[in-house]
Design a protein around this motif. Sequence first.
Motif, PDB file in Angstrom:
ATOM      1  N   ASP A  54       2.783 -15.637  16.072  1.00 16.61           N
ATOM      2  CA  ASP A  54       3.697 -15.363  14.961  1.00 16.61           C
ATOM      3  C   ASP A  54       3.702 -16.552  14.014  1.00 16.61           C
ATOM      4  O   ASP A  54       3.450 -17.671  14.436  1.00 16.61           O
ATOM      5  N   SER A  55       3.992 -16.268  12.764  1.00 18.70           N
ATOM      6  CA  SER A  55       4.106 -17.346  11.793  1.00 18.70           C
ATOM      7  C   SER A  55       5.401 -17.164  11.005  1.00 18.70           C
ATOM      8  O   SER A  55       5.687 -16.076  10.520  1.00 18.70           O
ATOM      9  N   ARG A  56       6.148 -18.228  10.889  1.00 21.78           N
ATOM     10  CA  ARG A  56       7.386 -18.176  10.102  1.00 21.78           C
ATOM     11  C   ARG A  56       7.103 -18.433   8.631  1.00 21.78           C
ATOM     12  O   ARG A  56       7.978 -18.349   7.799  1.00 21.78           O
ATOM     13  N   GLU A  57       5.855 -18.792   8.336  1.00 26.23           N
ATOM     14  CA  GLU A  57       5.558 -19.224   6.968  1.00 26.23           C
ATOM     15  C   GLU A  57       5.068 -18.112   6.051  1.00 26.23           C
ATOM     16  O   GLU A  57       5.097 -18.266   4.834  1.00 26.23           O
ATOM     17  N   LEU A  58       4.586 -17.024   6.625  1.00 26.45           N
ATOM     18  CA  LEU A  58       3.975 -15.991   5.774  1.00 26.45           C
ATOM     19  C   LEU A  58       4.985 -15.389   4.809  1.00 26.45           C
ATOM     20  O   LEU A  58       6.134 -15.135   5.172  1.00 26.45           O
ATOM     21  N   GLU A  59       4.513 -15.114   3.598  1.00 29.66           N
ATOM     22  CA  GLU A  59       5.413 -14.613   2.552  1.00 29.66           C
ATOM     23  C   GLU A  59       5.065 -13.169   2.188  1.00 29.66           C
ATOM     24  O   GLU A  59       5.774 -12.248   2.561  1.00 29.66           O
ATOM     25  N   ASP A  60       3.951 -12.984   1.480  1.00 28.46           N
ATOM     26  CA  ASP A  60       3.531 -11.621   1.114  1.00 28.46           C
ATOM     27  C   ASP A  60       2.839 -10.923   2.278  1.00 28.46           C
ATOM     28  O   ASP A  60       2.896  -9.706   2.404  1.00 28.46           O
ATOM     29  N   LEU A  61       2.166 -11.708   3.058  1.00 29.78           N
ATOM     30  CA  LEU A  61       1.428 -11.117   4.182  1.00 29.78           C
ATOM     31  C   LEU A  61       2.376 -10.782   5.330  1.00 29.78           C
ATOM     32  O   LEU A  61       3.183 -11.622   5.747  1.00 29.78           O
ATOM     33  N   HIS A 112       3.362  -6.893   3.169  1.00 31.21           N
ATOM     34  CA  HIS A 112       4.690  -6.298   3.196  1.00 31.21           C
ATOM     35  C   HIS A 112       4.721  -5.172   2.161  1.00 31.21           C
ATOM     36  O   HIS A 112       3.976  -5.230   1.161  1.00 31.21           O
ATOM     37  N   ALA A 113       5.579  -4.194   2.398  1.00 31.24           N
ATOM     38  CA  ALA A 113       5.669  -3.052   1.481  1.00 31.24           C
ATOM     39  C   ALA A 113       5.918  -3.540   0.054  1.00 31.24           C
ATOM     40  O   ALA A 113       6.770  -4.411  -0.174  1.00 31.24           O
ATOM     41  N   GLY A 114       5.163  -3.010  -0.845  1.00 35.81           N
ATOM     42  CA  GLY A 114       5.330  -3.367  -2.252  1.00 35.81           C
ATOM     43  C   GLY A 114       4.538  -4.595  -2.666  1.00 35.81           C
ATOM     44  O   GLY A 114       4.514  -4.964  -3.841  1.00 35.81           O
ATOM     45  N   ARG A 115       3.923  -5.265  -1.716  1.00 35.56           N
ATOM     46  CA  ARG A 115       3.146  -6.470  -2.062  1.00 35.56           C
ATOM     47  C   ARG A 115       1.640  -6.217  -1.987  1.00 35.56           C
ATOM     48  O   ARG A 115       0.860  -7.148  -2.132  1.00 35.56           O
ATOM     49  N   GLU A 116       1.273  -4.979  -1.751  1.00 39.14           N
ATOM     50  CA  GLU A 116      -0.146  -4.677  -1.599  1.00 39.14           C
ATOM     51  C   GLU A 116      -0.889  -4.957  -2.902  1.00 39.14           C
ATOM     52  O   GLU A 116      -0.352  -4.714  -3.976  1.00 39.14           O
ATOM     53  N   PRO A 117      -2.109  -5.455  -2.796  1.00 39.19           N
ATOM     54  CA  PRO A 117      -2.874  -5.716  -4.029  1.00 39.19           C
ATOM     55  C   PRO A 117      -3.321  -4.407  -4.670  1.00 39.19           C
ATOM     56  O   PRO A 117      -3.447  -3.387  -3.987  1.00 39.19           O
ATOM     57  N   THR A 118      -3.526  -4.460  -5.958  1.00 41.96           N
ATOM     58  CA  THR A 118      -3.932  -3.247  -6.668  1.00 41.96           C
ATOM     59  C   THR A 118      -5.438  -3.230  -6.916  1.00 41.96           C
ATOM     60  O   THR A 118      -5.957  -2.308  -7.518  1.00 41.96           O
ATOM     61  N   HIS A 119      -6.088  -4.271  -6.440  1.00 39.82           N
ATOM     62  CA  HIS A 119      -7.503  -4.416  -6.804  1.00 39.82           C
ATOM     63  C   HIS A 119      -8.458  -4.000  -5.683  1.00 39.82           C
ATOM     64  O   HIS A 119      -9.586  -4.468  -5.649  1.00 39.82           O
ATOM     65  N   LEU A 120      -8.003  -3.151  -4.763  1.00 39.18           N
ATOM     66  CA  LEU A 120      -8.888  -2.775  -3.659  1.00 39.18           C
ATOM     67  C   LEU A 120     -10.060  -1.934  -4.158  1.00 39.18           C
ATOM     68  O   LEU A 120      -9.896  -1.096  -5.047  1.00 39.18           O
ATOM     69  N   THR A 121     -11.215  -2.162  -3.568  1.00 34.03           N
ATOM     70  CA  THR A 121     -12.377  -1.350  -3.918  1.00 34.03           C
ATOM     71  C   THR A 121     -12.246   0.011  -3.231  1.00 34.03           C
ATOM     72  O   THR A 121     -11.420   0.183  -2.327  1.00 34.03           O
ATOM     73  N   MET A 122     -13.098   0.940  -3.643  1.00 30.12           N
ATOM     74  CA  MET A 122     -13.083   2.274  -3.041  1.00 30.12           C
ATOM     75  C   MET A 122     -13.307   2.189  -1.523  1.00 30.12           C
ATOM     76  O   MET A 122     -12.620   2.855  -0.744  1.00 30.12           O
ATOM     77  N   GLN A 123     -14.270   1.346  -1.146  1.00 30.85           N
ATOM     78  CA  GLN A 123     -14.579   1.184   0.279  1.00 30.85           C
ATOM     79  C   GLN A 123     -13.371   0.626   1.038  1.00 30.85           C
ATOM     80  O   GLN A 123     -13.052   1.072   2.139  1.00 30.85           O
ATOM     81  N   GLU A 124     -12.697  -0.337   0.431  1.00 29.45           N
ATOM     82  CA  GLU A 124     -11.525  -0.933   1.085  1.00 29.45           C
ATOM     83  C   GLU A 124     -10.393   0.077   1.216  1.00 29.45           C
ATOM     84  O   GLU A 124      -9.703   0.128   2.231  1.00 29.45           O
ATOM     85  N   ARG A 125     -10.218   0.894   0.179  1.00 31.46           N
ATOM     86  CA  ARG A 125      -9.174   1.938   0.253  1.00 31.46           C
ATOM     87  C   ARG A 125      -9.489   2.924   1.365  1.00 31.46           C
ATOM     88  O   ARG A 125      -8.611   3.372   2.098  1.00 31.46           O
TER      89      ARG A 125
ATOM     90  N   LEU B 109     -12.337 -14.339   0.201  1.00 32.84           N
ATOM     91  CA  LEU B 109     -11.831 -15.279  -0.811  1.00 32.84           C
ATOM     92  C   LEU B 109     -11.134 -14.538  -1.949  1.00 32.84           C
ATOM     93  O   LEU B 109     -10.114 -14.987  -2.475  1.00 32.84           O
ATOM     94  N   ARG B 110     -11.695 -13.396  -2.314  1.00 36.80           N
ATOM     95  CA  ARG B 110     -11.109 -12.596  -3.401  1.00 36.80           C
ATOM     96  C   ARG B 110      -9.675 -12.187  -3.046  1.00 36.80           C
ATOM     97  O   ARG B 110      -8.764 -12.299  -3.862  1.00 36.80           O
ATOM     98  N   HIS B 111      -9.480 -11.725  -1.825  1.00 37.36           N
ATOM     99  CA  HIS B 111      -8.133 -11.316  -1.403  1.00 37.36           C
ATOM    100  C   HIS B 111      -7.219 -12.530  -1.198  1.00 37.36           C
ATOM    101  O   HIS B 111      -6.049 -12.503  -1.561  1.00 37.36           O
ATOM    102  N   TYR B 112      -7.804 -13.541  -0.632  1.00 41.31           N
ATOM    103  CA  TYR B 112      -7.054 -14.770  -0.322  1.00 41.31           C
ATOM    104  C   TYR B 112      -6.439 -15.373  -1.594  1.00 41.31           C
ATOM    105  O   TYR B 112      -5.298 -15.825  -1.595  1.00 41.31           O
ATOM    106  N   ARG B 113      -7.187 -15.313  -2.693  1.00 44.23           N
ATOM    107  CA  ARG B 113      -6.708 -15.943  -3.929  1.00 44.23           C
ATOM    108  C   ARG B 113      -5.574 -15.174  -4.594  1.00 44.23           C
ATOM    109  O   ARG B 113      -4.926 -15.697  -5.500  1.00 44.23           O
ATOM    110  N   THR B 114      -5.356 -13.941  -4.189  1.00 45.29           N
ATOM    111  CA  THR B 114      -4.236 -13.182  -4.770  1.00 45.29           C
ATOM    112  C   THR B 114      -2.943 -13.455  -3.997  1.00 45.29           C
ATOM    113  O   THR B 114      -1.888 -12.983  -4.391  1.00 45.29           O
ATOM    114  N   LEU B 115      -3.045 -14.203  -2.903  1.00 46.65           N
ATOM    115  CA  LEU B 115      -1.872 -14.433  -2.053  1.00 46.65           C
ATOM    116  C   LEU B 115      -1.027 -15.587  -2.578  1.00 46.65           C
ATOM    117  O   LEU B 115      -1.544 -16.474  -3.271  1.00 46.65           O
ATOM    118  N   PRO B 116       0.247 -15.593  -2.236  1.00 49.39           N
ATOM    119  CA  PRO B 116       1.072 -16.765  -2.583  1.00 49.39           C
ATOM    120  C   PRO B 116       0.519 -18.010  -1.887  1.00 49.39           C
ATOM    121  O   PRO B 116      -0.160 -17.893  -0.852  1.00 49.39           O
TER     122      PRO B 116
END
Lengths: 217, 140
Positions: A54-61, A112-125, B109-116
């Motif tokens: 566990d990590s107490r430091e993670l913010e968006d993740l 975390h909910a609402g923090r997901e990136p919007t730049h995912l590729t088709m393969q990643e989605r 790295l691409r994903h990592y750089r979008t993180l806080p």
Amino acid sequence: MANARYPAARRAAMLIARRLRRWQIEPDHPGPSNLDQVAVLRRVLEEAGIHCEDSRELEDLAAFLISSPRGTEMVLSARLSDSERLLAYAHLLAHVLISGQRSGLFARFEYHAGREPTHLTMQERREEMVARSLARAILAGRLEGAPRYLYGPMALPSPRNGVRRAAAQVLLVVLHHASRALYWRSPSYQQLRGLPAIAGLVTRLQSFLGEAEPIAA
Amino acid sequence: MADRDEVQVARWAGIKERVGTRLREIRQGKKSQARLAGDLEELGYHVTQSMISRYEQGVLEVPLSLERLVGWALCCDSLTSATFHELLVLDGYYLPWSEDDLRAFDDLLRHYRTLPLVDQAVLRRKLLWHILGLDEQRDG
């Protein structure tokens, strides 16, 4: 370079699903709490050689997975609730399974909910969608609700046991490949495949064609 | 320089400018030297801002270790798999990664750089140990 994480994850997924299913079908069991289930998941993952912390430091993740020839580890935010932890473990495990035999450095992030990136590729989605579906199958204790080749070893047809058996094996291999390909592309098929009735039907068909249950350990 | 071999010193003298230029390029002004020193400190290295400046100018006589080089590179905002590979090769190290691994590293790295920044720091620590192939010292 050998990839040890895939067989370890496969074994862990089968053990977890089996354990959770046993809990669900025991008539006298009051039903495991999320905390109990998290403990099972974590223990099985650790036993499979996947380090969990566990990590107490993670913010968006909410969580992340990092794997290399040095080993595999899952880091979860200490702020997650038990149900979120359950999902995070299952989801990261599903990602390892669908990464297959890919070797070398491998990482996946859970947001975390609402923090997901919007730049995912088709393969990643697509991977994300499949991982969610597979995670649901793991947590439902019904891995058979997902295509076998996502969590089981690939069988190679062999004529040693006779032509009819080899033909059945060829058919099984074709069906497994087709099922997996469809599962990757179609959310409808993912839902359909997860239905207990369909999963049961598929299991019976596999059994009829002479396929053994995958072995967890 | 009594604790370093003559050969080691000569080798470093031959590459220090090119290594410095590469390191400056991957930092590319997006991150200050002070900030980089802070990030390195978080990773467990003691590299001062002044040392960073001198390394980037290729004037520091102390060879940069593999551990420092990898940690330094991971802290830089313009790092790519290609530059990482190039930097290690320049310093005489072999990165045993396939094309797929290099692509996966770029995706990471691409994903990592979008993180806080705090998430980046946690991930960077893990990544460093994985790349160096070491087991992290864990508390308890």
